[in-house]
Enzyme design. Sequence first.
Site, PDB file in Angstrom:
ATOM      1  N   CYS A 177      -9.059 -10.865  22.809  1.00 51.58           N
ATOM      2  CA  CYS A 177      -8.385  -9.952  21.623  1.00 51.58           C
ATOM      3  C   CYS A 177      -7.472  -9.042  22.305  1.00 51.58           C
ATOM      4  O   CYS A 177      -6.996  -7.990  21.597  1.00 51.58           O
ATOM      5  CB  CYS A 177      -9.493  -9.030  20.780  1.00 51.58           C
ATOM      6  N   CYS A 233       0.954  -1.256  -0.125  1.00 50.96           N
ATOM      7  CA  CYS A 233      -0.116  -0.067  -0.036  1.00 50.96           C
ATOM      8  C   CYS A 233       1.064   1.242  -0.154  1.00 50.96           C
ATOM      9  O   CYS A 233       1.750   1.360   0.873  1.00 50.96           O
ATOM     10  CB  CYS A 233      -0.972   0.081   1.348  1.00 50.96           C
ATOM     11  N   CYS A 260      -7.723  -0.298  -0.988  1.00 50.53           N
ATOM     12  CA  CYS A 260      -6.930  -0.610   0.142  1.00 50.53           C
ATOM     13  C   CYS A 260      -6.718  -2.138  -0.100  1.00 50.53           C
ATOM     14  O   CYS A 260      -7.507  -2.985  -0.205  1.00 50.53           O
ATOM     15  CB  CYS A 260      -8.037  -0.362   1.380  1.00 50.53           C
TER      16      CYS A 260
END
Length: 457
Positions: A412, A71, A163
């Site tokens: 997480c 990117c 993206c």
Amino acid sequence: MNKNDMVTVTIEDMSKTGEGIGKHDGFTLFIKDAVIGDTVEAKVMKCKKTYGYARLIKVVEKSPFRVDPKCPVHRSCGGCQIQALDYKKQLKLKDDFINNALTRIGGFDQKFISAIKEPIIGMDDPYHYRNKAQYPIGRDKEGKTIAGFFAGRTHDIIPNTDCVIGAAENKQILEVILGFINRKGISVYDEKTGKGLVRHVLIRKGFKTGELMVCLVINGKDLPEQEALVEALTGIPGITSISLNKNTEKTNVILGNEIRTIWGKEYIEDYIGDIKFRISPKSFFQVNPVQTEKLYAKALEYAGVGPEDRVWDLYCGIGTISLFMAKKAGKVYGVEIVPEAIEDAKENARINGIDNAEFYVGKAEEVLPSKYEKEGIYADVMVVDPPRKGCDIACLETMLKMGPKRIVYVSCDPATLARDLRILADGGYELKKICGVDQFCHSVHVECVVLMSKVKE
Ligand code: SAH
């Protein structure tokens, strides 16, 4: 060390937020965009007593782990903090995050952890994995309509329709929408004045079904000449649902309350494993479906549930894990704080013909103790998948009182995971298995699934 000093630093480690860490004359510097193994020239931006922050000016000697990011705007976008790090090394870094948390915060022995931990599960192809993207629409300095991402912490839009972690179809969809806006002379939203119509484009994709959803967030009720947009979008294969979301508030919240479908279905569908999920513009759904399937398969394996088992799934969201468990278990109970998610969970159970799952709205730390004390509920297996702050102590204490055979903890955040595992370990549970799963490739986040078993008295 002073502000604006130029220094040369070799990067020896990386922080939990993805900065390279190196020392200059014994002074620790955090340098964004520098990766482990680099020697960089950097400019000191901020100094504290024992450490500071510096800005990467030039990579003097490239790390063997440095790769050319796919990117072009990865540094300014801020979504992917470690895209310049080789993917295998990214996985190693995340595995180290888990190790460090368990030993330093959880107080578990490193040798023991190494012996029971399974290799972290990465992606074969860590690109184009996200099934959801929300692009702000605006104008650049020349007045050209752009779609992209907010730069770092600012609200300047970095134009980017392609993206590398988003669905490949996003680019074509955005080009159609930008073309429509330009051709029809439609205004775009200006955050400063609160004027202008088109604010955001939300795109969701069902990876297994190929279904695509487009939702335009507008600062008003109607979109002029919407038929022309519908005609152009429906030329793209997979388009299943096109809707308008009205958001006239001056707010950072992307979606407003009112959604009107202007073409196709109100939702798209996707599968995790063989369970079907209905996804509306506002529903919560895991953003990396390929890895989610691996994560839940691991959770199911660890849970080892059979037809006799009663399973509690705390922090159940739209019931993803609950429904996975329900296929094997006798009965599953899900608890979740967001009422809409529970509505989705019930609907998902219904469309999959699952009738042994029940769902409760409320805080896990309130629902569980109250049901335990008033109704004497019990659990053979307990699954928890809390947000980053981990489980509430009242919830952990009730779990210990209930004494299930096994506890499966999906996390997480390794730090709060380690804190909670210590409490469970001290309460009579033994750490049996750990496995990291990379759900957010190129970012510093890591998911982890853990099995604990009750120590036999
Ligand atoms: N297990 C789900 C969602 C996990 S995300 C899945 O795999 O899809 C964590 C969930 O916990 C979110 O849905 C959030 O709304 C919910 N939550 C946050 N705090 C909570 C609390 N105190 N009690 C119950 N649920 C909570």
